[in-house]
Motif scaffolding. Structure first.
Motif, PDB file in Angstrom:
ATOM      1  N   VAL B  46      32.763 -16.238  61.943  1.00 54.82           N
ATOM      2  CA  VAL B  46      33.944 -16.520  62.759  1.00 54.82           C
ATOM      3  C   VAL B  46      34.214 -15.327  63.679  1.00 54.82           C
ATOM      4  O   VAL B  46      33.646 -14.249  63.527  1.00 54.82           O
ATOM      5  N   ASP B  47      35.118 -15.546  64.626  1.00 57.12           N
ATOM      6  CA  ASP B  47      35.382 -14.549  65.670  1.00 57.12           C
ATOM      7  C   ASP B  47      36.326 -13.459  65.161  1.00 57.12           C
ATOM      8  O   ASP B  47      37.512 -13.431  65.477  1.00 57.12           O
ATOM      9  N   LEU B  48      35.768 -12.578  64.365  1.00 62.40           N
ATOM     10  CA  LEU B  48      36.517 -11.447  63.827  1.00 62.40           C
ATOM     11  C   LEU B  48      35.549 -10.262  63.763  1.00 62.40           C
ATOM     12  O   LEU B  48      34.335 -10.463  63.762  1.00 62.40           O
ATOM     13  N   PRO B  49      36.072  -9.048  63.677  1.00 67.03           N
ATOM     14  CA  PRO B  49      35.177  -7.881  63.630  1.00 67.03           C
ATOM     15  C   PRO B  49      34.220  -7.934  62.433  1.00 67.03           C
ATOM     16  O   PRO B  49      34.526  -8.566  61.426  1.00 67.03           O
ATOM     17  N   PHE B  50      33.081  -7.246  62.566  1.00 60.57           N
ATOM     18  CA  PHE B  50      32.113  -7.186  61.484  1.00 60.57           C
ATOM     19  C   PHE B  50      32.495  -6.090  60.482  1.00 60.57           C
ATOM     20  O   PHE B  50      33.469  -5.372  60.678  1.00 60.57           O
ATOM     21  N   HIS B  51      31.675  -5.953  59.430  1.00 62.30           N
ATOM     22  CA  HIS B  51      32.023  -5.078  58.320  1.00 62.30           C
ATOM     23  C   HIS B  51      32.150  -3.621  58.763  1.00 62.30           C
ATOM     24  O   HIS B  51      31.577  -3.217  59.771  1.00 62.30           O
ATOM     25  N   ALA B  52      32.883  -2.843  57.967  1.00 62.08           N
ATOM     26  CA  ALA B  52      33.185  -1.463  58.341  1.00 62.08           C
ATOM     27  C   ALA B  52      33.136  -0.563  57.103  1.00 62.08           C
ATOM     28  O   ALA B  52      33.409  -1.008  55.983  1.00 62.08           O
ATOM     29  N   GLY B  53      32.784   0.692  57.336  1.00 59.05           N
ATOM     30  CA  GLY B  53      32.712   1.667  56.234  1.00 59.05           C
ATOM     31  C   GLY B  53      34.101   2.120  55.799  1.00 59.05           C
ATOM     32  O   GLY B  53      35.096   1.871  56.474  1.00 59.05           O
ATOM     33  N   GLU B  54      34.137   2.799  54.652  1.00 56.88           N
ATOM     34  CA  GLU B  54      35.424   3.270  54.122  1.00 56.88           C
ATOM     35  C   GLU B  54      36.175   4.111  55.149  1.00 56.88           C
ATOM     36  O   GLU B  54      37.381   3.980  55.333  1.00 56.88           O
ATOM     37  N   LEU B  55      35.430   4.990  55.802  1.00 56.16           N
ATOM     38  CA  LEU B  55      36.057   5.918  56.742  1.00 56.16           C
ATOM     39  C   LEU B  55      36.759   5.174  57.876  1.00 56.16           C
ATOM     40  O   LEU B  55      37.909   5.467  58.215  1.00 56.16           O
ATOM     41  N   GLU B  56      36.061   4.157  58.416  1.00 56.96           N
ATOM     42  CA  GLU B  56      36.655   3.407  59.531  1.00 56.96           C
ATOM     43  C   GLU B  56      37.880   2.614  59.080  1.00 56.96           C
ATOM     44  O   GLU B  56      38.887   2.548  59.786  1.00 56.96           O
ATOM     45  N   VAL B  57      37.768   2.008  57.890  1.00 56.44           N
ATOM     46  CA  VAL B  57      38.894   1.208  57.388  1.00 56.44           C
ATOM     47  C   VAL B  57      40.097   2.114  57.148  1.00 56.44           C
ATOM     48  O   VAL B  57      41.227   1.805  57.538  1.00 56.44           O
ATOM     49  N   GLU B  58      39.816   3.262  56.540  1.00 55.01           N
ATOM     50  CA  GLU B  58      40.895   4.182  56.220  1.00 55.01           C
ATOM     51  C   GLU B  58      41.597   4.648  57.503  1.00 55.01           C
ATOM     52  O   GLU B  58      42.821   4.767  57.543  1.00 55.01           O
ATOM     53  N   ARG B  59      40.801   4.890  58.525  1.00 52.42           N
ATOM     54  CA  ARG B  59      41.367   5.358  59.797  1.00 52.42           C
ATOM     55  C   ARG B  59      42.313   4.296  60.383  1.00 52.42           C
ATOM     56  O   ARG B  59      43.421   4.586  60.812  1.00 52.42           O
ATOM     57  N   GLU B  60      41.865   3.064  60.349  1.00 49.10           N
ATOM     58  CA  GLU B  60      42.690   1.990  60.910  1.00 49.10           C
ATOM     59  C   GLU B  60      43.976   1.790  60.100  1.00 49.10           C
ATOM     60  O   GLU B  60      45.062   1.625  60.663  1.00 49.10           O
ATOM     61  N   MET B  61      43.843   1.827  58.783  1.00 48.23           N
ATOM     62  CA  MET B  61      45.020   1.629  57.922  1.00 48.23           C
ATOM     63  C   MET B  61      46.010   2.786  58.074  1.00 48.23           C
ATOM     64  O   MET B  61      47.220   2.581  58.109  1.00 48.23           O
ATOM     65  N   LEU B  62      45.467   3.996  58.178  1.00 49.25           N
ATOM     66  CA  LEU B  62      46.342   5.156  58.379  1.00 49.25           C
ATOM     67  C   LEU B  62      47.137   5.015  59.661  1.00 49.25           C
ATOM     68  O   LEU B  62      48.325   5.339  59.720  1.00 49.25           O
TER      69      LEU B  62
END
Lengths: 527, 454, 121
Positions: B46-62
């Motif tokens: 589906v039209d959503l971003p692909f998988h991401a590493g811990e570092l990237e996820v953490e950056r976005e959540m922060l």
């Protein structure tokens, strides 16, 4: 040479009487068994006048007069070391996903990523109040908006109500939206909900709670909704059908598009129980199947931890026809400004009400969103594929010894067996499950769905490696062999190696003891 | 051929997938999805971003988390159903232990004694706090517990109307109305009132299944409900007492002592953070004679095959998975991990700590009252309170709160946000707890004086 | 003693019917842990829910095998639900009903017919 003759022995010794250590099994003197401690209740630790929290002194509340509590409450207090030990000892009496396969069918016991725990504990999520000014929590409301976007995109549905707190709460939300829509359209006379015999118990319980009469739909021999029976039972009195898809037998409802068409033609709505969405996430959008409402268990598909029985979260996606009736609050955005609509007016004028105080399970939203970002659209699709692959692998490797309930065709994310293969062995499904405990595995779901005799529903999930699956298969094949080989005692007395033997549930129910009570003359709190 | 795909939470390798398909006898993964109708088979993600590493996820959540002003960042006086308290570090450590965090409902008691013993201890603690004979293993939160209490009262009395006082939290009223009306139960809610829990007495009639009162109520007012209990029971109705601040049980007479039939409460204050409204933990306690009509799970003591003490979920025939359409409630889960956090924090506090904690809260609130009462134009409305009270401000409270937020103070909850139709636009609810420094109280009073002066 | 297909029994003396569940039903339910008997004075129609019997694994409605007014309920069952297992067709009775339509009894099975019916299950 100088010899040290006082060192410790370096090889195990057998007990002198028997010569075989296995003959020397006895109860311990303390009730402990090695690492496993026998732990008293906190009320039995004589901790009535202690506390593990340091607080300043405060003057008595003289202004409150007779409102002040005077009698002892009866609450023990433990210092931190005592408390930590108490709970660590108790924890060691629990099975957990982190320990071994936990194949509870329909419960989706998959690995809980620790990153999600870390994210939920960021002060910007964990230490914000639901009623502080919205201008000071824009990031939180935006997270809800993004979660909603992912859920809508993955399901192909235009709207989502985030506030339901669990799957059953989501079912209630979906049915209330359906009821409100019928009432708004002059269809309030529809008082029947159709659900298959195989439905989860919450479906009829929820429908009955909303004042609906539940009528069961028959099931075909291959474990699906009987279309002819559905068609015969649909009519102007039917408000909705509640169908789980993939269903509780672990099968995809092949005729789901036709089910939706017939339902809509009869003027009813299609409520889909989304408990098993994890089997199709990223590959199939329920919106493409004609679903009008579906709850999503964030604690299943999106892996928020089960926590020993909650908390969960059960957002409900809604079709355009039902969206106006969604409960408050919901999120709207305008040029990077996010707002919670909390009042039932304006765009929310038709909202059917409120599911709970505040806005829903934010702590679960954070975890689920982190899970989604980690997996992405490609990873979520792989989640569904691996979950289905693992279940079919189990089915294939056990199918010759145990009896699959629906041998023809693939299953989805869980493999269902009946107890036909145990016939004549003297071993029941329950006995077999208890023997699995001795082998280090949590039993599968038993006796559900009700449509299969002695049901054993195995859901491995996608987070099991092939090695762990093979270990599980080897154990189950050995156990199945033992059952068929007449080793009945292994099963009837099981579990032998758990912290406790089988418990007397009859006694618990006949004479309920639901709280600790002081025995006579035991000390209670001073003053 | 399976796609080459590696991701940190997915253990299968492409080779594993190929081997397993071979064992199954399928050519490709698509064969396992053969039952999906062709119209719904999606070839691509589906039209959503692909998988991401811990570092990237953490950056976005922060990034998202930093756009929220947390309670610890400065003066903070918000209550109205959720309260900021200090939670000892050991609580969060213990609830993150794998065996508590990653286990399921204790359906196999032999390997779930940890969870079950905690639930038994939790039930005992809740019963003691509320002054009731029995308590269940928790519900979703205080608001849904209140709705469940109303439904239970209709089952016990076989009557179909609930009367709610004007002191009950408006969100709780909304939740009760939604569920009660769904089930065909009528509700009568009295107009919001700061100190009039007793007014429910006049509304009791022969159809009344229960009266619902709150203490301390949404305006903070603490009430002795003994008279209401007597009046309700004399009329054959039950008294349901709601509490949204569980720490108050450490100072105030328990609802049980005052004659309540059912007590429901929000347990968040003990062991659980604010978390923007959830997950929280609903406390539910009642007289023993009603226990078979109670909603939710119950843990009971029994023995194993060798006579050793153990615990099981019991009286489960009331529940949905057995009774189905005749269940007492459709509830499937409780709020297990939040109940664990509550129980650990309560075990650390003990009676001694809880009483002291409650006194500190009360003392802080008295200081806040004195400071705000001295601000020109401000009037304290709540006559008797625990750690929260209502003030009347000149002008519109909602606007004042926004202005104060811009000045660094999260000042409280305008009552109009909870109940816009009440006509109480000048009422502000403010709370103080042990986490409120005296200097923040002084800062609030100063900021309020300044803002009102402009 | 007469029987229904839902495994209730009824024993009539004059216009008073004593009602319970059969030994077969008690065996199938397993350990009975709770019985909810009807209020005295309640009027029931044949086939309506009269009482609830709970075992650890199931809760079941007991239907009134005959119509009439409940004149007595077996209070002992609240303290000793196990009586239903021990003495299902004697001491484990649920309620006594004053018959309003004795003709209903004709359609019920006698013991031989009930035993034959059990053989078909």
């Amino acid at each position: 040479m100088s010899m040290n003759t006082v060192g410790r022995p370096t090889r195990p010794e057998a007990p002198s009487q028997t010569g075989d250590v296995n003959d020397y099994v006895h109860p311990t003197l303390t009730g402990a068994r090695g690492l496993l401690q026998d732990e008293a209740l906190i009320f039995e630790l004589n901790a009535w006048d202690k506390t593990g929290v340091d607080l300043p002194d405060a003057p008595p509340a003289d202004d409150l007069g007779d409102l002040v509590r005077k009698d002892p409450i009866g609450l023990p207090g433990l210092s931190e070391p005592e408390a930590v030990r108490h709970y660590v000892r108790l924890s060691q009496k629990n099975h957990a996903i982190d320990l071994a396969l936990y194949p509870l069918g329909s419960c989706t016991m998959k690995h809980n990523p620790r990153l999600n725990e870390k994210m939920a504990r960021l002060p910007g999520f964990s230490d914000i109040h639901p009623l502080q000014p919205q201008s000071t929590v824009q990031g939180a409301i935006e997270l809800m908006d993004r979660l909603a976007h992912w859920l809508k995109t993955l399901t192909g549905m235009p709207a989502v109500a985030l506030s339901p707190k669990a799957g059953a709460h989501g079912e209630l939300c979906g049915l209330l939206a359906i009821r409100a829509a019928h009432e708004a359209n002059g269809q309030g006379h529809r008082k029947t909900v159709l659900a298959p015999t195989s439905a989860h118990g919450t479906n009829p319980a929820t429908a009955a709670f909303c004042g609906y009469t539940v009528v069961e739909i028959a099931q075909t021999d291959d474990g699906r909704v009987d279309l002819a029976d559905l068609e015969a039972k649909l009519g102007d009195h039917v408000a909705a059908i509640m169908v789980t898809n993939p269903n509780t037998c672990g099968l995809f409802e092949r005729d789901v598009v036709e089910i939706a068409r017939l339902t809509h033609a009869a003027g009813a709505y299609f409520y889909c129980d989304g408990a098993n969405f994890n089997a199709i996430v990223g590959r199939v959008r329920p919106g493409d199947l004609g679903v009008d409402a579906m709850h999503i268990n964030l604690h299943k598909t999106f892996s928020t931890p089960h926590g020993g029985g909650g908390p969960g979260a059960g957002p409900v996606v809604l079709s355009a026809a039902l969206a106006p009736f969604a409960p408050t609050p919901w999120v709207v955005s305008h040029e990077h400004t996010f707002k919670l609509v909390e009042e039932a007016k304006g765009p929310a004028a038709q909202a059917f009400g409120r599911m709970s105080a505040f806005h829903g399970q934010m702590g679960m939203f954070v975890r689920a969103y982190a899970y989604m970002l980690s997996h992405g659209a490609d990873g979520l699709r792989q989640v569904a594929e691996d979950a289905v692959l693992n279940a079919n692998y189990i089915k294939a490797r056990l199918g010759d010894l145990m009896s699959p309930a629906f041998p023809n065709g693939p299953c989805m994310h869980e493999a269902l067996f009946d107890d036909a293969w145990l016939e004549g062995t003297g071993v029941t499904t329950l006995d077999f499950a208890k023997a699995m405990i001795d082998e280090g595995f949590h039993p599968m779901t038993m006796y559900f769905p009700l449509v299969v005799h002695g049901a054993m529903l195995i859901e491995p999930t996608e987070t099991e490696s092939k090695q762990e699956l093979d270990r599980f298969v080897t154990a189950l094949r050995a156990l199945a062999g033992a059952a068929k080989g007449g080793d009945v005692d292994r099963f009837k007395g099981a579990p032998y190696h758990a912290p406790l033997k089988r418990l007397d549930e009859t006694q618990a129910a006949r004479k309920p003891r639901l709280r600790w009570k002081p025995v006579a003359a035991a000390p209670l709190a001073a003053e | 051929m399976p796609r080459k795909f590696f991701m940190r939470y997915l253990p299968l390798t492409p080779e594993d997938r190929a081997d397993m398909l071979g064992v199954i006898g399928a050519e490709s993964i698509d064969e396992l999805f053969v039952d999906v109708p062709a119209v719904a088979r999606r070839k691509d993600p589906v039209d959503l971003p692909f998988h991401a590493g811990e570092l990237e996820v953490e950056r976005e959540m922060l990034g998202l988390s930093r756009r929220n002003r947390s309670a610890s960042e400065g003066p903070f006086f918000v209550g109205a159903g959720a309260y900021r308290h200090h939670v000892p570090a050991s609580v969060d450590h213990i609830i993150q232990r794998s065996e508590f965090l990653t286990s399921y409902t204790p359906y196999q008691p032999e390997i779930a004694q940890g969870t079950l013993q905690v639930l038994f201890e939790f039930q005992t603690q809740v019963a003691a706090l509320t002054g009731m004979e029995v308590a269940n293993a928790s519900l979703y939160d205080g608001s849904t517990a209140t709705a469940e209490a109303v439904m239970m009262a209709t089952r016990v009395t076989r009557r179909s109307k609930a009367v709610l006082s004007g002191g009950v939290h408006p969100h709780y009223v909304g939740t009760v109305e939604t569920l009660a009306h769904a089930a065909g139960v009528a509700t009568e809610r009295l107009a919001p009132a700061i100190d009039a829990e007793d007014a429910v007495i006049a509304a009791i009639d022969a159809d009344t299944a229960c009266v619902v009162v709150q203490t301390p109520n949404v305006f903070g007012t603490a009430t002795d409900v003994s008279k209401i209990a007597a009046a309700a029971q004399a009329a054959g109705a039950l008294l349901v007492v709601v509490t949204t601040e569980a720490v108050s049980y450490g100072l105030l007479k328990s609802p049980g002592e005052m004659g309540a039939d059912v007590v429901v409460a929000e347990g968040q204050s003990i062991g659980n953070g604010l978390s923007f409204g959830g997950p929280y933990v609903g406390l539910f306690a009642c007289k023993e004679k009603y226990v078979r009509q109670a909603p939710g799970r119950l843990c009971g003591e029994t023995v194993d095959a060798e006579g050793r003490r153990g615990f099981v979920l019991t009286l489960s025939t009331r529940e949905q998975h057995i009774r189905r359409d005749k269940a007492t409630s459709n509830i499937c889960t409780n709020s297990g991990l939040c109940a664990l956090a509550f129980s650990i924090h309560m075990s650390l506090l003990g009676e001694k700590g809880l009483r002291r904690l409650a006194l500190v809260n009360h003392q802080k609130a008295l200081k806040l009252r004195d400071a705000l009462a001295a601000v020109p134009g401000v009037q304290v409305l709540t006559p008797r309170f625990f750690n929260e009270f209502a003030i009347k401000v000149p002008g519109v409270a909602a606007e004042l709160v926004e202005t104060l937020a811009a000045n660094g103070v999260i000042a409280g909850v305008p009552f109009s946000r909870l109940d816009p139709a009440a006509g109480l636009d000048d009422v502000l609810l403010v709370a103080a707890t042990e986490t409120t420094p005296d200097s923040d109280i002084a800062f609030f009073a100063k900021a309020l004086t300044k803002v009102l002066d402009q | 003693m007469k029987f229904t297909k839902d495994h209730e029994w009824v024993e009539v003396a004059g216009d008073l019917a004593t009602v319970g569940i059969t030994a077969y039903a008690a065996e199938q339910l397993g350990d009975v842990v709770f019985v909810e008997t009807p209020d005295v004075g309640k009027t029931v129609k044949q086939g309506e829910a009269l009482a609830v019997v709970e075992s650890v694994k199931a809760a079941s409605d007991v239907y009134a095998p005959v119509s009439g007014e409940v004149v007595e309920a077996n209070g002992e069952l609240s303290d000793s639900p196990e009586t239903v297992n021990a003495l299902p067709e004697t001491g484990g009775w649920f309620a006594k009903i004053k018959l309003s339509n004795p003709g209903e009894l004709d359609a019920l099975m006698d013991r031989d017919a009930y035993e034959a019916f059990l053989g078909t299950l």
